[in-house]
Motif scaffolding. Structure first.
Motif, PDB file in Angstrom:
ATOM      1  N   MET A 141      16.364 -64.465   0.823  1.00  8.70           N
ATOM      2  CA  MET A 141      15.364 -63.749   1.331  1.00  8.70           C
ATOM      3  C   MET A 141      14.489 -63.025   0.477  1.00  8.70           C
ATOM      4  O   MET A 141      15.117 -62.081  -0.283  1.00  8.70           O
ATOM      5  N   SER A 142      13.311 -63.240   0.345  1.00  5.17           N
ATOM      6  CA  SER A 142      12.381 -62.443  -0.747  1.00  5.17           C
ATOM      7  C   SER A 142      12.410 -60.844  -0.461  1.00  5.17           C
ATOM      8  O   SER A 142      12.144 -60.627   0.916  1.00  5.17           O
ATOM      9  N   THR A 143      12.419 -59.792  -1.345  1.00 12.12           N
ATOM     10  CA  THR A 143      12.358 -58.605  -0.990  1.00 12.12           C
ATOM     11  C   THR A 143      10.686 -58.187  -1.307  1.00 12.12           C
ATOM     12  O   THR A 143      10.359 -57.092  -1.488  1.00 12.12           O
ATOM     13  N   GLU A 144      10.059 -59.159  -1.813  1.00  9.56           N
ATOM     14  CA  GLU A 144       8.719 -59.044  -2.295  1.00  9.56           C
ATOM     15  C   GLU A 144       7.638 -58.488  -1.175  1.00  9.56           C
ATOM     16  O   GLU A 144       7.848 -59.249  -0.053  1.00  9.56           O
ATOM     17  N   ALA A 145       6.966 -57.700  -1.313  1.00  9.33           N
ATOM     18  CA  ALA A 145       6.086 -57.033  -0.374  1.00  9.33           C
ATOM     19  C   ALA A 145       5.111 -58.238  -0.022  1.00  9.33           C
ATOM     20  O   ALA A 145       4.444 -58.782  -1.054  1.00  9.33           O
ATOM     21  N   PRO A 146       4.800 -58.666   1.267  1.00 11.35           N
ATOM     22  CA  PRO A 146       3.907 -59.595   1.440  1.00 11.35           C
ATOM     23  C   PRO A 146       2.386 -59.082   1.258  1.00 11.35           C
ATOM     24  O   PRO A 146       2.047 -57.958   1.468  1.00 11.35           O
ATOM     25  N   TYR A 147       1.659 -59.898   0.895  1.00 10.68           N
ATOM     26  CA  TYR A 147       0.310 -60.003   0.605  1.00 10.68           C
ATOM     27  C   TYR A 147      -0.786 -60.615   1.768  1.00 10.68           C
ATOM     28  O   TYR A 147      -0.034 -61.537   2.395  1.00 10.68           O
ATOM     29  N   GLN A 148      -1.906 -60.288   1.974  1.00 12.06           N
ATOM     30  CA  GLN A 148      -2.846 -61.407   2.756  1.00 12.06           C
ATOM     31  C   GLN A 148      -4.163 -61.507   1.988  1.00 12.06           C
ATOM     32  O   GLN A 148      -4.480 -60.840   0.897  1.00 12.06           O
ATOM     33  N   VAL A 149      -4.701 -62.534   2.259  1.00 13.46           N
ATOM     34  CA  VAL A 149      -6.020 -63.157   1.763  1.00 13.46           C
ATOM     35  C   VAL A 149      -7.212 -62.265   2.455  1.00 13.46           C
ATOM     36  O   VAL A 149      -6.974 -62.451   3.798  1.00 13.46           O
ATOM     37  N   VAL A 150      -7.952 -61.494   1.729  1.00 17.90           N
ATOM     38  CA  VAL A 150      -9.051 -60.913   2.578  1.00 17.90           C
ATOM     39  C   VAL A 150     -10.526 -61.333   1.885  1.00 17.90           C
ATOM     40  O   VAL A 150     -10.348 -61.927   0.999  1.00 17.90           O
TER      41      VAL A 150
END
Length: 71
Positions: free
Chosen positions: A1-10
């Motif tokens: 499981m990744s600990t990288e913070a999720p991003y979103q496309v805006v």
């Protein structure tokens, strides 16, 4: 499981795309495009869905002049 913070496309009214941290409030003038993932996944998504990086107003102006695709 990744600990990288999720991003979103805006996306803004000029149909310009950007990556934004999913947990952060959106900046004024931008709305969620609907894609969320890692920074790399979001960047790849933007590459797929935004092939013409010219602002919408420029694309429209060029199309009116017969010099470009307004999409």
């Amino acid at each position: 499981m990744s600990t990288e913070a999720p991003y979103q496309v805006v996306v803004n009214d000029e149909e310009q795309h950007a990556l934004w941290p999913a947990a952060a409030p959106l900046p004024a003038g931008w709305s969620a495009e609907g894609f969320t993932g890692t920074e790399e996944e979001c960047a790849a998504h933007v590459d797929r869905v935004w092939p013409d990086i010219r602002p919408l107003s420029l694309r429209r102006r060029l199309a009116e002049q017969g010099g470009g695709d307004a999409r």
